[in-house]
Design a protein around this motif. Structure first.
Motif, PDB file in Angstrom:
ATOM      1  N   ARG A   1       4.991  -1.861  -9.061  1.00 25.68           N
ATOM      2  CA  ARG A   1       4.459  -2.749 -10.114  1.00 25.68           C
ATOM      3  C   ARG A   1       5.604  -3.303 -10.958  1.00 25.68           C
ATOM      4  NH1 ARG A   1       0.714   1.632 -11.341  1.00 25.68           N
ATOM      5  NH2 ARG A   1      -0.818   1.556  -9.658  1.00 25.68           N
ATOM      6  N   LEU A   2       6.619  -2.457 -11.217  1.00 24.30           N
ATOM      7  CA  LEU A   2       7.794  -2.961 -11.946  1.00 24.30           C
ATOM      8  C   LEU A   2       8.445  -4.118 -11.191  1.00 24.30           C
ATOM      9  CD1 LEU A   2       9.870   0.134 -13.173  1.00 24.30           C
ATOM     10  CD2 LEU A   2       8.637  -1.524 -14.572  1.00 24.30           C
ATOM     11  N   TRP A   3       8.422  -4.040  -9.894  1.00 21.98           N
ATOM     12  CA  TRP A   3       9.023  -5.103  -9.080  1.00 21.98           C
ATOM     13  C   TRP A   3       8.148  -6.345  -9.028  1.00 21.98           C
ATOM     14  CZ3 TRP A   3      10.776  -1.460  -4.535  1.00 21.98           C
ATOM     15  CH2 TRP A   3      11.964  -0.812  -4.923  1.00 21.98           C
ATOM     16  N   GLY A   4       6.966  -6.261  -9.607  1.00 21.76           N
ATOM     17  CA  GLY A   4       6.100  -7.439  -9.664  1.00 21.76           C
ATOM     18  C   GLY A   4       5.103  -7.528  -8.522  1.00 21.76           C
ATOM     19  N   TYR A   5       4.883  -6.433  -7.809  1.00 18.10           N
ATOM     20  CA  TYR A   5       3.957  -6.466  -6.683  1.00 18.10           C
ATOM     21  C   TYR A   5       2.598  -5.897  -7.061  1.00 18.10           C
ATOM     22  CZ  TYR A   5       8.411  -7.106  -4.282  1.00 18.10           C
ATOM     23  OH  TYR A   5       9.644  -7.569  -3.900  1.00 18.10           O
ATOM     24  N   ASP A   6       1.585  -6.319  -6.330  1.00 22.90           N
ATOM     25  CA  ASP A   6       0.270  -5.682  -6.441  1.00 22.90           C
ATOM     26  C   ASP A   6       0.287  -4.456  -5.546  1.00 22.90           C
ATOM     27  OD1 ASP A   6      -0.821  -7.471  -8.224  1.00 22.90           O
ATOM     28  OD2 ASP A   6      -1.657  -8.764  -6.667  1.00 22.90           O
ATOM     29  N   THR A   7      -0.457  -3.445  -5.934  1.00 22.72           N
ATOM     30  CA  THR A   7      -0.434  -2.210  -5.144  1.00 22.72           C
ATOM     31  C   THR A   7      -1.832  -1.857  -4.643  1.00 22.72           C
ATOM     32  OG1 THR A   7      -0.664  -0.938  -7.181  1.00 22.72           O
ATOM     33  CG2 THR A   7       1.565  -1.222  -6.334  1.00 22.72           C
ATOM     34  N   VAL A   8      -1.849  -1.171  -3.524  1.00 20.93           N
ATOM     35  CA  VAL A   8      -3.080  -0.608  -2.974  1.00 20.93           C
ATOM     36  C   VAL A   8      -2.819   0.891  -2.846  1.00 20.93           C
ATOM     37  CG1 VAL A   8      -4.628  -0.547  -0.988  1.00 20.93           C
ATOM     38  CG2 VAL A   8      -3.560  -2.721  -1.658  1.00 20.93           C
ATOM     39  N   ASP A   9      -3.595   1.680  -3.567  1.00 21.89           N
ATOM     40  CA  ASP A   9      -3.380   3.132  -3.547  1.00 21.89           C
ATOM     41  C   ASP A   9      -4.202   3.729  -2.404  1.00 21.89           C
ATOM     42  OD1 ASP A   9      -3.097   5.807  -3.985  1.00 21.89           O
ATOM     43  OD2 ASP A   9      -3.624   5.740  -6.119  1.00 21.89           O
ATOM     44  N   ALA A  31       0.846  -1.198   0.000  1.00 23.85           N
ATOM     45  CA  ALA A  31       0.000   0.000   0.000  1.00 23.85           C
ATOM     46  C   ALA A  31       0.880   1.247   0.000  1.00 23.85           C
ATOM     47  CB  ALA A  31      -0.902  -0.007   1.228  1.00 23.85           C
ATOM     48  N   VAL A  32       0.436   2.260  -0.710  1.00 19.38           N
ATOM     49  CA  VAL A  32       1.204   3.505  -0.816  1.00 19.38           C
ATOM     50  C   VAL A  32       0.343   4.686  -0.380  1.00 19.38           C
ATOM     51  CG1 VAL A  32       2.450   5.051  -2.380  1.00 19.38           C
ATOM     52  CG2 VAL A  32       2.590   2.575  -2.723  1.00 19.38           C
ATOM     53  N   LEU A  33       0.919   5.490   0.512  1.00 17.75           N
ATOM     54  CA  LEU A  33       0.204   6.643   1.069  1.00 17.75           C
ATOM     55  C   LEU A  33       1.085   7.880   0.966  1.00 17.75           C
ATOM     56  CD1 LEU A  33      -2.146   7.728   2.972  1.00 17.75           C
ATOM     57  CD2 LEU A  33      -0.606   7.175   4.869  1.00 17.75           C
TER      58      LEU A  33
END
Ligand code: AMP
Ligand code: MG
Length: 419
Positions: free
Chosen positions: A230-238, A196-198
């Motif tokens: 995402r480049l690293w292959g992870y799913d993200t939560v905005d 997750a990114v905040l």
């Protein structure tokens, strides 16, 4: 009033503050974290970029059978004369890739064979077609051929059962070729890590929510970090952006901890009046380290929120990126099951001169031109354009150094950090 002498260096170590060396912080992260992602099985075609959950062994040898490396004529080496010119009758038939010739070739005969064709029984050597004259059902060539010439042995690349790729490997395009060549169709991989990114800060505005008022700046960190993850292959939560306020910061952490395996925040990580990220983490979040002896990026909060690791990055985009590459990347690698990822740098001559103080590690935006490391003209941590100018980072160790042009420095291309 007695103000202190001017230091004119905002990164100088304040007296009485315990600055954590980069390596100490990294070692703590490495010790404390472990993989959190479960295993699933995906078909090979969907395995690119995923992380292997187990060692993978070859189900089949590669190549699976001895075959010809060239277009030419197959024969038994044992039937060749010692010297002079060899003349041999050609047998009927032709061995091509996917079209094997059945039966055993008699000693003293040759058979037409093409690249990739399985060696017929009785054939252990191939003579290149360019080395032969062919006339009325016979071939002639000069002696001196080595046994096994122009052939590939079964399993010479990989033998059946051999380990081809280890657990933790993030699969590259060439890895898919390797796995296919050894007959592995179903790949055990880790579930994608969710991060997750905040963004925080009263002055920060989402670019999509513009136009900005005078005292506002656009959120540069969140789009950068989301794409990087995402480049690293992870799913993200905005998690979007929240104002500097303990309640909203807390609510965002709760949401992030419920939906993701790790949280990355930027801004508010120092000890200032409006630095609510570090204040909230300190009050409730098991804050581990928060002053790293590193430039750029001295405020870095590393904490657990409900057991979920939180990387509290500095707000400056330059510092945010460097801290993400140096700290978050290896740590996320551990959580994701890839293990600790150490970038591989190389030593190059400096195309710059610089005097560096002891007691902190420095990362300079850099690129290689004519085999030398150039650095960006400004070290200002607000100079975002330098990140795009650069093609990697020069790392200067914790000790003091006087670097002259031509002295060796360590350069990490961005690719060493997976971007
Ligand atoms: P802080 O770490 O909150 O003290 O912020 C340091 C600097 O980074 C300040 O100049 C902030 O305005 C700036 N900053 C904070 N967050 C962001 C962001 N998401 N995008 C661009 N700049 C930011
Ligand atoms: Mg701030």
């Amino acid at each position: 009033m007695q103000p202190p002498p001017l230091k004119d260096d905002c990164f100088a170590m304040p007296p009485g503050v315990d600055w954590t060396p980069v390596d100490t912080a990294l070692a703590q992260l490495r010790d404390r974290l472990h993989a959190v992602t479960e295993t699933e099985t995906v078909p090979l075609a969907q395995a690119g970029g995923r992380i292997l959950a187990e060692d993978v062994n070859a189900k089949r040898s590669s190549p699976p059978y001895a075959n010809s490396a060239v277009d030419g004529y197959g024969l038994a080496h044992g039937g060749l004369p010692e010297g002079g010119i060899c003349v041999m009758p050609l047998s009927d038939g032709r061995a091509a890739a996917g079209e094997p010739v059945e039966g055993e070739l008699p000693v003293g005969q040759a058979v037409r064979i093409l690249t990739g064709a399985r060696l017929p029984d009785g054939v252990d050597t191939v003579v290149l077609e360019e080395d032969c004259s062919v006339e009325s059902g016979r071939i002639a060539f000069r002696s001196g051929l080595r046994r096994g010439a122009n052939t590939r042995k079964a399993g010479e690349d990989v033998a059946e059962g051999a380990m081809v790729l280890p657990a933790g490997r993030q699969l590259l395009p060439q890895d898919l070729a390797l796995l296919a060549s050894v007959g592995v169709a179903e790949i055990p991989v880790r579930r994608r890590l969710r991060v997750a990114v905040l963004s925080t800060g009263d002055e920060v505005l989402d670019i999509a929510a513009g136009p900005a008022r005078d005292a506002q700046i656009f959120d540069a960190n969140r789009p950068m970090l989301l794409h990087l993850l995402r480049l690293w292959g992870y799913d993200t939560v905005d998690l979007g952006h929240v104002r500097d306020n303990p309640e909203t910061v807390r609510a965002a952490f709760d949401k992030g901890a419920a939906q993701a395996d790790a949280i990355i925040t930027s801004g508010g990580a120092s000890a200032g009046d409006e630095d609510h990220v570090s204040a909230v983490l300190k009050a409730q979040g098991d804050l581990q380290n928060w002053r790293i002896a590193m430039k750029p990026g001295r405020p870095l909060a590393l904490a657990l929120w409900d057991g979920v690791p939180v990387f509290g990055l500095p707000g400056n985009p330059v510092a945010a990126l460097v801290c993400t590459l140096v700290f978050a990347r290896p740590a996320l690698g551990v959580l994701a099951g890839a293990g600790w990822l150490s970038p591989q740098g190389f030593s190059v001559p400096a195309a710059f001169a610089k005097s560096k103080k002891a007691g902190r590690r420095e990362y300079l935006r850099a690129r290689i031109r004519d085999g030398r490391a150039e650095v960006y003209h400004s070290e200002g941590s607000g100079r975002i354009s330098g990140l795009s100018w650069a093609e990697g980072l020069v790392e200067l160790g914790d000790e003091a150094r006087d670097i002259a042009q031509g002295d060796p420095v360590t350069f990490y291309p961005y690719g060493a950090f997976g971007l």
